[in-house]
Design a protein around this motif. Structure first.
Motif, PDB file in Angstrom:
ATOM      1  N   GLN A  26      31.538  50.607  42.518  1.00 11.74           N
ATOM      2  CA  GLN A  26      31.835  51.114  43.893  1.00 11.74           C
ATOM      3  C   GLN A  26      32.576  52.551  43.898  1.00 11.74           C
ATOM      4  OE1 GLN A  26      30.970  48.467  45.902  1.00 11.74           O
ATOM      5  NE2 GLN A  26      30.329  47.492  43.851  1.00 11.74           N
ATOM      6  N   GLU A  27      32.565  53.140  45.049  1.00 12.43           N
ATOM      7  CA  GLU A  27      33.316  54.100  44.966  1.00 12.43           C
ATOM      8  C   GLU A  27      34.800  53.899  45.882  1.00 12.43           C
ATOM      9  OE1 GLU A  27      32.767  57.439  44.486  1.00 12.43           O
ATOM     10  OE2 GLU A  27      30.779  57.176  43.795  1.00 12.43           O
ATOM     11  N   LEU A  28      35.909  54.165  44.992  1.00  9.40           N
ATOM     12  CA  LEU A  28      36.958  53.720  45.313  1.00  9.40           C
ATOM     13  C   LEU A  28      37.312  54.336  46.807  1.00  9.40           C
ATOM     14  CD1 LEU A  28      38.910  53.564  41.973  1.00  9.40           C
ATOM     15  CD2 LEU A  28      38.035  51.748  43.298  1.00  9.40           C
ATOM     16  N   GLY A  29      37.211  55.743  47.068  1.00 10.57           N
ATOM     17  CA  GLY A  29      37.520  56.360  48.253  1.00 10.57           C
ATOM     18  C   GLY A  29      39.168  56.280  48.315  1.00 10.57           C
ATOM     19  N   GLU A  30      39.733  56.218  49.439  1.00 13.98           N
ATOM     20  CA  GLU A  30      41.515  56.227  49.713  1.00 13.98           C
ATOM     21  C   GLU A  30      41.755  55.202  49.011  1.00 13.98           C
ATOM     22  OE1 GLU A  30      42.615  58.880  50.848  1.00 13.98           O
ATOM     23  OE2 GLU A  30      40.476  59.935  50.787  1.00 13.98           O
ATOM     24  N   SER A  31      41.253  53.965  48.502  1.00 14.42           N
ATOM     25  CA  SER A  31      41.840  52.822  48.120  1.00 14.42           C
ATOM     26  C   SER A  31      42.285  52.813  46.630  1.00 14.42           C
ATOM     27  CB  SER A  31      41.100  51.522  48.177  1.00 14.42           C
ATOM     28  OG  SER A  31      40.791  51.163  49.729  1.00 14.42           O
ATOM     29  N   SER A  32      43.431  52.291  46.179  1.00 16.47           N
ATOM     30  CA  SER A  32      43.441  52.273  44.808  1.00 16.47           C
ATOM     31  C   SER A  32      43.520  50.876  43.997  1.00 16.47           C
ATOM     32  CB  SER A  32      45.282  52.606  44.603  1.00 16.47           C
ATOM     33  OG  SER A  32      46.047  51.776  45.097  1.00 16.47           O
ATOM     34  N   LEU A  33      42.945  50.916  42.694  1.00 19.39           N
ATOM     35  CA  LEU A  33      42.706  49.763  42.101  1.00 19.39           C
ATOM     36  C   LEU A  33      43.749  49.605  40.909  1.00 19.39           C
ATOM     37  CD1 LEU A  33      40.785  47.342  41.759  1.00 19.39           C
ATOM     38  CD2 LEU A  33      39.421  48.713  40.103  1.00 19.39           C
ATOM     39  N   GLU A  34      44.432  48.551  41.085  1.00 19.62           N
ATOM     40  CA  GLU A  34      45.712  48.398  40.239  1.00 19.62           C
ATOM     41  C   GLU A  34      45.496  47.216  39.408  1.00 19.62           C
ATOM     42  OE1 GLU A  34      49.436  49.495  41.919  1.00 19.62           O
ATOM     43  OE2 GLU A  34      48.092  50.503  43.592  1.00 19.62           O
ATOM     44  N   MET A  35      46.368  46.830  38.411  1.00 18.02           N
ATOM     45  CA  MET A  35      46.149  45.705  37.581  1.00 18.02           C
ATOM     46  C   MET A  35      47.623  45.332  37.220  1.00 18.02           C
ATOM     47  SD  MET A  35      43.775  44.676  34.330  1.00 18.02           S
ATOM     48  CE  MET A  35      44.254  46.054  33.238  1.00 18.02           C
ATOM     49  N   ILE A  36      47.819  44.095  36.882  1.00 22.22           N
ATOM     50  CA  ILE A  36      49.096  43.330  36.256  1.00 22.22           C
ATOM     51  C   ILE A  36      48.409  42.424  35.295  1.00 22.22           C
ATOM     52  CG2 ILE A  36      50.970  42.071  36.590  1.00 22.22           C
ATOM     53  CD1 ILE A  36      51.537  43.210  39.308  1.00 22.22           C
ATOM     54  N   CYS A  37      48.490  42.705  34.192  1.00 20.65           N
ATOM     55  CA  CYS A  37      47.968  41.622  33.183  1.00 20.65           C
ATOM     56  C   CYS A  37      48.803  41.375  32.220  1.00 20.65           C
ATOM     57  CB  CYS A  37      46.632  42.334  32.717  1.00 20.65           C
ATOM     58  SG  CYS A  37      45.750  41.041  31.706  1.00 20.65           S
ATOM     59  N   ILE A  38      49.405  40.164  31.835  1.00 22.40           N
ATOM     60  CA  ILE A  38      50.559  40.027  31.098  1.00 22.40           C
ATOM     61  C   ILE A  38      50.166  38.719  30.135  1.00 22.40           C
ATOM     62  CG2 ILE A  38      52.357  41.171  32.587  1.00 22.40           C
ATOM     63  CD1 ILE A  38      52.956  38.049  33.481  1.00 22.40           C
ATOM     64  N   ASP A  39      50.939  38.675  29.104  1.00 21.72           N
ATOM     65  CA  ASP A  39      50.735  37.477  28.183  1.00 21.72           C
ATOM     66  C   ASP A  39      52.056  36.848  27.871  1.00 21.72           C
ATOM     67  OD1 ASP A  39      51.949  39.587  26.488  1.00 21.72           O
ATOM     68  OD2 ASP A  39      50.872  39.004  24.792  1.00 21.72           O
ATOM     69  N   TRP A  42      45.675  40.426  39.479  1.00 19.89           N
ATOM     70  CA  TRP A  42      46.735  39.826  38.526  1.00 19.89           C
ATOM     71  C   TRP A  42      46.045  38.764  37.860  1.00 19.89           C
ATOM     72  CZ3 TRP A  42      52.062  40.097  40.475  1.00 19.89           C
ATOM     73  CH2 TRP A  42      52.323  40.669  41.874  1.00 19.89           C
ATOM     74  N   PHE A  43      46.053  38.925  36.697  1.00 18.78           N
ATOM     75  CA  PHE A  43      45.405  38.269  35.539  1.00 18.78           C
ATOM     76  C   PHE A  43      46.460  38.100  34.534  1.00 18.78           C
ATOM     77  CE2 PHE A  43      42.143  39.334  38.366  1.00 18.78           C
ATOM     78  CZ  PHE A  43      41.278  38.199  38.460  1.00 18.78           C
ATOM     79  N   GLU A  44      45.861  37.306  33.319  1.00 20.90           N
ATOM     80  CA  GLU A  44      46.538  36.941  32.226  1.00 20.90           C
ATOM     81  C   GLU A  44      45.845  37.193  30.814  1.00 20.90           C
ATOM     82  OE1 GLU A  44      46.756  32.762  32.903  1.00 20.90           O
ATOM     83  OE2 GLU A  44      47.629  33.073  34.952  1.00 20.90           O
ATOM     84  N   HIS A  45      46.116  36.762  29.680  1.00 28.27           N
ATOM     85  CA  HIS A  45      45.550  37.258  28.393  1.00 28.27           C
ATOM     86  C   HIS A  45      44.555  36.462  28.107  1.00 28.27           C
ATOM     87  CE1 HIS A  45      48.497  34.178  27.859  1.00 28.27           C
ATOM     88  NE2 HIS A  45      48.154  34.183  26.543  1.00 28.27           N
ATOM     89  N   ASP A  46      44.322  35.106  28.620  1.00 25.07           N
ATOM     90  CA  ASP A  46      43.402  34.195  27.975  1.00 25.07           C
ATOM     91  C   ASP A  46      41.783  34.362  28.213  1.00 25.07           C
ATOM     92  OD1 ASP A  46      42.825  32.565  30.411  1.00 25.07           O
ATOM     93  OD2 ASP A  46      44.762  32.385  30.170  1.00 25.07           O
ATOM     94  N   LEU A  47      41.143  33.925  27.586  1.00 24.12           N
ATOM     95  CA  LEU A  47      39.726  33.932  27.817  1.00 24.12           C
ATOM     96  C   LEU A  47      39.170  33.727  29.263  1.00 24.12           C
ATOM     97  CD1 LEU A  47      36.499  34.176  26.750  1.00 24.12           C
ATOM     98  CD2 LEU A  47      36.825  31.866  25.995  1.00 24.12           C
ATOM     99  N   TYR A  48      39.825  32.444  29.801  1.00 23.55           N
ATOM    100  CA  TYR A  48      39.374  32.430  31.326  1.00 23.55           C
ATOM    101  C   TYR A  48      39.538  33.514  32.101  1.00 23.55           C
ATOM    102  CZ  TYR A  48      39.743  29.994  35.868  1.00 23.55           C
ATOM    103  OH  TYR A  48      39.634  29.714  37.120  1.00 23.55           O
ATOM    104  N   ASP A  49      40.716  34.059  32.108  1.00 21.92           N
ATOM    105  CA  ASP A  49      41.123  35.272  32.797  1.00 21.92           C
ATOM    106  C   ASP A  49      40.428  36.456  32.302  1.00 21.92           C
ATOM    107  OD1 ASP A  49      44.145  35.054  34.447  1.00 21.92           O
ATOM    108  OD2 ASP A  49      43.379  33.367  33.562  1.00 21.92           O
ATOM    109  N   GLN A  50      40.037  36.757  31.169  1.00 18.18           N
ATOM    110  CA  GLN A  50      39.633  37.872  30.669  1.00 18.18           C
ATOM    111  C   GLN A  50      38.135  37.979  31.092  1.00 18.18           C
ATOM    112  OE1 GLN A  50      41.298  40.775  28.998  1.00 18.18           O
ATOM    113  NE2 GLN A  50      42.768  39.867  29.963  1.00 18.18           N
TER     114      GLN A  50
END
Length: 324
Positions: free
Chosen positions: A107-120, A86-94
């Protein structure tokens, strides 16, 4: 689910949602201080903890303990079916995202999913600055917007992290000349990072230039300066503690640009700030800040020290220049 976000305020709101799982606050102001190349996560945490404590932003013990807990939670990410960034658009977050992308790419993701929510932006927040403005309910409603992090994003994020931690800005310049649209907020954030290099005109970074211009209007409080310079940022990214350090730096050196008058309250935001005569001359381009007092500062993996530096920012041509 493991939710990873940019700091304590957003993390606490996520904990109060009905989403469940664990929440990890990624606390580090990576746009300040050394971020050298080639380090493991634990090695980087050690370097960062030392810098942050030296800056007076916490005790070394507490920061080291916080980083250790953070890193251990991240290293046990496979215990979770979903990992959501869960992140934002600014320099700190990026920059935090780049560090995480670089780590997850190995890393090997295996059975886990890697997802993202990034908004401005958020349709219910008029002046959106960050996720910390959102209520637990609003954060819950963002969950359907989570998208899988794809290999192109991991690759670009890893390349950008290597460029950011490089001892030269050349790799960042080259990266920004490429298509970075798979990470839509990356280009603007990294450009803002480069604007913190000393100006070819007077040796001030963009933040310092903004501070000096505001102070030139007359004596102001440090808190007013902070709020006023935030309004000059398309994407405010700097918190108050780093900003007070910028004021301290400008008020020190052989030829101080600012003079700070402590307040009776002892609070940094209440201190009065006055531009010195030297400051006026620097603002007019008649003096160069670096030539007067030198510099000792890091930009990611780039460390510049002394009165003669190899890299500067030309705001008129909007590019990094060498050997000025």
């Amino acid at each position: 689910m493991l939710s990873i976000t940019n700091g304590d305020v957003a993390a606490e709101s996520l904990r109060r949602t009905g989403l469940g799982g664990r929440v990890l606050a990624w606390r580090d102001v990576l746009h300040e201080g050394p971020v050298p190349p080639g380090l493991t996560l634990r090695e980087m945490s050690s370097v960062r903890a030392q810098f942050l404590s030296n800056r007076g932003w916490g005790s070394l013990h507490d920061i080291q303990e916080s980083f250790q807990e953070r890193d251990e939670m991240l290293e046990h990410w496979r215990e979770h079916v979903r990992v959501v960034l869960w992140f934002e658009h600014d320099l700190y977050d990026q920059l935090q995202l780049l560090q995480l992308f670089s780590w997850f790419r190995k890393q090997e993701l295996g059975e886990s999913s890697l997802e993202m929510i990034c908004i401005d932006r958020h349709h219910e927040v008029e002046n959106f600055v960050g996720l910390g403005q959102l209520s637990p309910k609003q954060l819950e409603e963002l969950m359907p917007e989570a998208r899988p992090v794809v290999s192109m994003q991991l690759d670009l994020g890893s390349q950008a992290w290597e460029a950011f931690t490089s001892s030269s800005p050349e790799r960042l310049v080259k990266l920004l000349a490429q298509d970075t649209s798979v990470l839509p907020f990356l280009s603007q954030a990294l450009r803002r990072h480069l604007e913190q290099l000393p100006s070819v005109h007077n040796g001030l970074s963009r933040t310092e230039q903004q501070v000096v211009e505001i102070a030139a209007r007359g004596e102001v409080s440090a808190g007013h300066l902070f709020a006023a310079q935030q309004k000059l940022e398309a994407s405010p990214y700097m918190a108050d503690l780093p900003f007070w350090s910028y004021l301290d730096d400008l008020a020190s050196g052989v030829e101080p640009i600012l003079r700070q008058i402590p307040a009776e309250s002892g609070e940094p935001q209440d201190a009065r700030v006055v531009l010195t005569e030297v400051g006026h001359r620097v603002l007019e381009g008649k003096e160069d800040r670096l030539a007067l007092s030198g510099i000792n500062r890091w930009w990611g993996g780039l460390h510049m020290l002394g009165k003669e530096v190899p890299w500067r920012w030309d705001d008129e041509q909007e590019r990094v220049v060498q050997g000025v």
